[in-house]
Design an enzyme around this catalytic site. Structure first.
Site, mmCIF file in Angstrom:
data_model
loop_
_atom_site.group_PDB
_atom_site.id
_atom_site.type_symbol
_atom_site.label_atom_id
_atom_site.label_comp_id
_atom_site.label_asym_id
_atom_site.label_seq_id
_atom_site.Cartn_x
_atom_site.Cartn_y
_atom_site.Cartn_z
ATOM 1 N N SER A 1 3.558 -4.930 8.543
ATOM 2 C CA SER A 1 3.417 -3.958 9.576
ATOM 3 C C SER A 1 4.690 -3.729 10.370
ATOM 4 O O SER A 1 4.604 -3.640 11.718
ATOM 5 C CB SER A 1 2.043 -4.599 10.501
ATOM 6 O OG SER A 1 2.472 -5.629 11.002
ATOM 7 N N LYS B 1 15.439 6.118 -10.487
ATOM 8 C CA LYS B 1 15.413 4.709 -9.796
ATOM 9 C C LYS B 1 15.980 3.568 -10.683
ATOM 10 O O LYS B 1 15.675 2.480 -10.159
ATOM 11 C CB LYS B 1 13.913 4.415 -9.540
ATOM 12 C CG LYS B 1 13.279 5.408 -8.517
ATOM 13 C CD LYS B 1 12.179 4.826 -7.753
ATOM 14 C CE LYS B 1 11.467 6.065 -7.005
ATOM 15 N NZ LYS B 1 10.620 6.938 -7.814
ATOM 16 N N MET C 1 1.305 3.772 -5.215
ATOM 17 C CA MET C 1 0.624 3.286 -6.273
ATOM 18 C C MET C 1 -0.232 2.287 -5.885
ATOM 19 O O MET C 1 -1.189 2.082 -6.564
ATOM 20 C CB MET C 1 1.741 2.764 -7.274
ATOM 21 C CG MET C 1 2.745 3.760 -7.923
ATOM 22 S SD MET C 1 2.111 4.705 -9.282
ATOM 23 C CE MET C 1 1.945 3.526 -10.377
ATOM 24 N N HIS D 1 9.531 2.298 -22.151
ATOM 25 C CA HIS D 1 8.709 3.525 -21.819
ATOM 26 C C HIS D 1 9.526 4.341 -20.932
ATOM 27 O O HIS D 1 9.393 5.646 -21.416
ATOM 28 C CB HIS D 1 7.486 2.956 -21.219
ATOM 29 C CG HIS D 1 6.691 4.162 -20.602
ATOM 30 N ND1 HIS D 1 6.932 4.809 -19.399
ATOM 31 C CD2 HIS D 1 5.566 4.801 -20.973
ATOM 32 C CE1 HIS D 1 5.996 5.849 -19.089
ATOM 33 N NE2 HIS D 1 5.090 5.637 -19.982
ATOM 34 N N ASN D 2 10.091 4.058 -19.912
ATOM 35 C CA ASN D 2 10.664 5.120 -18.883
ATOM 36 C C ASN D 2 11.992 5.495 -19.885
ATOM 37 O O ASN D 2 12.186 6.716 -19.644
ATOM 38 C CB ASN D 2 11.244 4.066 -17.767
ATOM 39 C CG ASN D 2 9.843 4.018 -16.891
ATOM 40 O OD1 ASN D 2 9.001 3.810 -17.366
ATOM 41 N ND2 ASN D 2 10.012 4.190 -15.427
ATOM 42 N N ASN E 1 -0.536 -5.383 3.527
ATOM 43 C CA ASN E 1 0.911 -4.348 3.688
ATOM 44 C C ASN E 1 1.385 -5.060 5.061
ATOM 45 O O ASN E 1 0.822 -5.118 5.847
ATOM 46 C CB ASN E 1 0.506 -2.818 3.822
ATOM 47 C CG ASN E 1 1.907 -2.139 3.495
ATOM 48 O OD1 ASN E 1 2.042 -1.952 2.417
ATOM 49 N ND2 ASN E 1 2.804 -1.819 4.610
ATOM 50 N N SER F 1 1.956 2.223 -15.755
ATOM 51 C CA SER F 1 2.453 3.654 -15.965
ATOM 52 C C SER F 1 1.400 4.678 -15.809
ATOM 53 O O SER F 1 0.398 4.440 -16.201
ATOM 54 C CB SER F 1 3.101 3.918 -17.316
ATOM 55 O OG SER F 1 3.339 5.445 -17.456
ATOM 56 N N LEU G 1 0.842 -1.166 0.189
ATOM 57 C CA LEU G 1 0.012 0.118 -0.020
ATOM 58 C C LEU G 1 0.949 1.109 -0.252
ATOM 59 O O LEU G 1 0.729 2.190 0.616
ATOM 60 C CB LEU G 1 -1.009 -0.079 1.350
ATOM 61 C CG LEU G 1 -2.018 -0.923 1.171
ATOM 62 C CD1 LEU G 1 -3.036 -1.053 2.270
ATOM 63 C CD2 LEU G 1 -3.037 -0.746 -0.045
ATOM 64 N N ARG H 1 21.421 13.168 -16.134
ATOM 65 C CA ARG H 1 20.998 13.347 -14.542
ATOM 66 C C ARG H 1 22.105 13.108 -13.591
ATOM 67 O O ARG H 1 22.444 13.544 -12.728
ATOM 68 C CB ARG H 1 20.024 12.079 -14.309
ATOM 69 C CG ARG H 1 18.513 12.387 -14.978
ATOM 70 C CD ARG H 1 17.634 11.322 -14.592
ATOM 71 N NE ARG H 1 16.423 11.633 -15.164
ATOM 72 C CZ ARG H 1 15.291 10.620 -14.737
ATOM 73 N NH1 ARG H 1 15.352 10.158 -13.706
ATOM 74 N NH2 ARG H 1 13.948 11.257 -15.493
ATOM 75 N N LYS I 1 7.776 -1.641 -20.650
ATOM 76 C CA LYS I 1 7.646 -0.449 -19.571
ATOM 77 C C LYS I 1 9.088 0.058 -19.257
ATOM 78 O O LYS I 1 9.150 1.647 -19.297
ATOM 79 C CB LYS I 1 7.201 -1.113 -18.335
ATOM 80 C CG LYS I 1 7.167 -0.054 -17.167
ATOM 81 C CD LYS I 1 6.017 1.134 -17.538
ATOM 82 C CE LYS I 1 6.082 2.293 -16.666
ATOM 83 N NZ LYS I 1 6.945 2.530 -15.431
ATOM 84 N N GLU J 1 10.621 8.006 -21.901
ATOM 85 C CA GLU J 1 10.265 9.275 -20.662
ATOM 86 C C GLU J 1 11.406 10.148 -20.289
ATOM 87 O O GLU J 1 11.486 11.237 -20.206
ATOM 88 C CB GLU J 1 9.639 8.754 -19.677
ATOM 89 C CG GLU J 1 9.439 9.248 -18.323
ATOM 90 C CD GLU J 1 8.978 8.488 -17.275
ATOM 91 O OE1 GLU J 1 7.975 7.749 -17.324
ATOM 92 O OE2 GLU J 1 9.731 8.445 -16.064
HETATM 93 C C1 6PG Z 1 5.375 5.945 -14.750
HETATM 94 C C2 6PG Z 1 6.824 6.102 -14.511
HETATM 95 C C3 6PG Z 1 7.126 5.608 -13.243
HETATM 96 C C4 6PG Z 1 8.342 6.450 -12.480
HETATM 97 C C5 6PG Z 1 9.573 5.714 -12.710
HETATM 98 C C6 6PG Z 1 10.885 6.538 -13.232
HETATM 99 O O1 6PG Z 1 5.467 5.400 -15.923
HETATM 100 O O2 6PG Z 1 4.320 6.160 -14.154
HETATM 101 O O3 6PG Z 1 7.807 6.043 -15.335
HETATM 102 O O4 6PG Z 1 7.494 4.197 -13.358
HETATM 103 O O5 6PG Z 1 8.287 7.877 -12.983
HETATM 104 O O6 6PG Z 1 9.715 5.219 -11.306
HETATM 105 O O7 6PG Z 1 11.305 7.136 -12.139
HETATM 106 P P1 6PG Z 1 12.855 7.610 -12.049
HETATM 107 O O8 6PG Z 1 12.819 8.774 -12.694
HETATM 108 O O9 6PG Z 1 13.008 7.795 -10.345
HETATM 109 O O10 6PG Z 1 13.923 6.735 -12.791
#
Ligand code: 6PG
Length: 624
Positions: free
Chosen positions: A194, A420, A173, A349-350, A192, A291, A170, A447, A346, A353
């Site tokens: 405890s 991350k 997300m 995707h990141n 979750n 995502s 919990l 970064r 995914k 991103e």
């Molecule tokens: C999403 C995001 C999500 C989060 C990642 C990236 O699709 O909802 O990508 O997964 O933003 O954790 O995080 P960092 O920028 O910390 O690597």
């Protein structure tokens, strides 16, 4: 927990058992369906079964009920039959359906084709040994009244009415997705741990939860037991070793055929390994990208599920019900491919991103000397009403307008970017696959460099002011360059998926992936909508003549932005990276002949010749 509804033939065991099982969301078994053939023949011929006939049948039933929570309808007339039935499971609730001979005989006559003849009813009444324990229910009542009485008397509704889905974790997300699931009407168990600092998470969540059909647990076994089998459980926990830890805890308490979905940002190679592990325990495993951040999880995320297709089918209705919807109203959740495919997609995707975010940050940097934040926000707003429209552009506009006690929040934020890991994973995966995914890597490095804050400050202090010019950049030029860079970014990202699909035999459908990314996810944009048809036609954006020519036309704008960045000393690694990729990709002869010569010089690595067949290799004695 097991409920055995028993009584003589015709007492309504099957009807009541079925209704009860339905009400409690547990499986129902009719003992009559488990008779060996010989028993059925015997009963049909009018011979009553003896204890020896019943023994293997009762033992079989005992095994059946020991596996999971269920309702069993069984005659179980003698005490020793009930003892045999309880051999595998001692937590049995006995419900005896009682009625007069006349009432039950009448019911049997109205049933017609049942193998038990009414003449044998008397022998059943004679055999019946009433128990002093369990519930005794009068069958002259209506079925719904009987069910209500059983539930009321056994006080089982809260404990035993099984939920249809479970969420582990919990965090931000996990909470949001749980509310989303509950809102769609699914009964839900949430768990979750405890441990210190997390003692109140479950209680606080349940207290604040507006939906009554959500149950909270801090005991993993109780949580698992609360979910109807075959179970469907979504893990929303931090990627990494903790996923393995939770799986190790779960495996022994799950039942064959249960499905676990890992909705975190796990590494796709870990997902492949976990898939193997769970399969060996006859459990389904879905590694799913999710995502959209907190808001997306609550209102509708984009979901990228990977694993065996048949496993996905088991959870598809629930996942699709909570996903964002595309412009046609279809869920942004579709099967991606086998084993680690969902998490791979995914991850990419990141990566996309990361580069999109860095491009926006570089645009902000380029404009900083010539525009105030509100002016920049207005420009980005204008862009967002054009072909540039995207979620990331929209939030960047909002960020530029945000103030705290009279100061822009942006100015209060330390310029050290965190991460991350998914960006660096994408870059590593591309390196391993031999794909030139330069922009994601540069976005990651940008970064990293930002995080060297103290070194940067020290170097500036050491060097003093460096010469730079303050010239304005035409915003139309930046807009064109912005488009160019995004096209290359999407091309590179999709190219990694295309090549991974070949390498791992995933049969990824790039057009399908683009459509999942049109809503709910962080990289949703107007261009992603266009990408659906682009990837439907060709596997590469660069195979589209019009895109190729557009990139050529936009090229000059990118040159001007880079030139501007050089004279103003503005670091624009991702814009530069996109352009360098483009120049190299559209250069017929690169200086790689020199690299080959150097390799051959010091390492005799050989080279190919332009005037010979590529199957032949050559070596030169360079200093001999
Ligand atoms: C999403 C995001 C999500 C989060 C990642 C990236 O699709 O909802 O990508 O997964 O933003 O954790 O995080 P960092 O920028 O910390 O690597």
């Amino acid at each position: 927990m097991v409920i055995i509804v028993y009584g003589v033939s015709g007492s309504g065991k099957s009807t009541i058992g079925k209704l009860l099982a339905e009400k409690l969301s547990v499986p129902f078994y009719d003992a009559d369906d488990y008779h060996p053939k010989s028993n059925i023949e015997k009963m049909k011929s009018g011979d009553p079964l003896n204890d020896n006939d019943r023994k293997p049948w009762l033992q079989e039933l005992s095994k059946l009920v020991s596996k999971k929570s269920c309702v069993l309808a069984c005659s179980a007339l003698k005490e020793k039959y009930r003892v045999t039935l309880s051999e595998g499971e001692n937590n049995i609730h006995w419900v005896h359906l009682e009625g007069s001979f006349n009432l039950i005989a009448q019911r049997m006559l109205s049933r017609g084709n049942h193998f038990m003849k009414v003449e044998m009813l008397q022998s059943q009444f004679d055999t019946l040994e009433k128990s002093s324990y369990g519930l005794h229910i009068d069958v002259s009542q209506k079925p719904q009244e009987i069910i209500a009485e059983i539930i009321d008397n056994l006080k089982i509704e809260n404990h035993m009415s099984k939920t249809s889905f479970g969420v582990i974790g919990l965090g931000v997300m996990g909470k949001s997705i749980s509310l989303n699931i509950a809102e769609k009407g699914h009964t839900l168990s949430v768990y979750n741990r405890s441990t210190e600092g997390e003692e109140n998470i479950v209680n606080d969540f349940i207290d604040a939860c507006e939906f009554e059909h959500v149950k909270g647990f801090t005991d993993l076994k109780e949580f698992v037991d609360s979910i109807a089998t075959p179970r469907k459980i979504l893990m929303m926990i931090k990627a990494g070793p903790v996923v393995d830890y939770v799986l190790q805890e779960l495996i022994p308490i799950l039942s064959e055929g249960d499905t676990i979905i890992d909705g975190g940002n796990s590494h796709y190679q870990d997902t492949r390994r976990r898939h193997e592990l769970l399969s060996s325990h006859n459990l389904h495993f879905i590694g799913s990208g999710v995502s959209g951040g907190e808001e997306g999880a609550r209102r509708g995320p984009s979901i990228m599920p990977g694993g065996p297709k048949e496993s996905y089918e088991l959870v598809a209705p629930i996942l699709e019900s909570i996903a964002a919807k595309d412009i046609n109203g279809n869920p942004c959740c579709r099967y991606i491919g086998p084993d680690g495919a969902g998490h791979f997609v995914k991850m990419i995707h990141n990566g996309i991103e990361y580069a999109e975010m860095e491009l926006l940050a570089e645009s902000y940097a380029v404009l900083q000397n010539q525009m105030s934040y509100p002016e920049m926000a207005d420009l980005f707003d204008e862009w967002n009403n054009s072909e540039h429209a995207s979620y990331l552009l929209e939030i960047t506009r909002d960020i530029l307008r945000n103030k705290d006690e009279g100061r822009y929040v942006l100015d209060l934020i330390l310029d050290k970017a965190g991460n991350k890991g998914t960006g660096s994973w994408s870059s590593k995966a591309a390196l391993d696959l031999g794909v030139a995914n330069t922009m994601m890597a540069d976005a990651v490095f940008a970064r990293y460099i930002s995080s060297y804050k103290s070194q940067r400050v020290a170097l500036v202090a050491n060097l003093g002011d460096t010469e730079k010019e303050e010239v304005d950049l035409d915003v139309e030029t930046l807009s064109k360059a912005y488009k160019f860079v995004r096209l290359i970014n999407h091309h590179q990202g999709f190219e990694v998926m295309r090549q991974a699909s070949e390498a791992y035999d995933w049969s990824l459908d790039l057009s399908n992936i683009a459509s999942i990314w049109t809503s709910g996810c962080i990289i949703r944009s107007a261009f992603m909508q266009e990408a659906i048809s682009r990837y439907d036609i060709h596997d590469s954006l660069l195979d589209h003549e019009d895109i190729l020519h557009e990139l050529k036309e936009l090229e000059n704008a990118v040159q001007l932005v880079i030139a501007h960045s050089l004279i103003t000393r503005t670091a624009v690694p991702v814009i530069s990276s996109a352009y360098q990729y483009w120049i190299a990709m559209t250069t017929q002869r690169l200086p790689a002949n020199m690299i080959q010569a150097q390799r051959d010089y010091f390492g005799a690595h050989t080279y190919k010749r332009v005037d010979k067949d590529e199957s032949e290799s050559f070596h030169t004695l360079w200093n001999g």
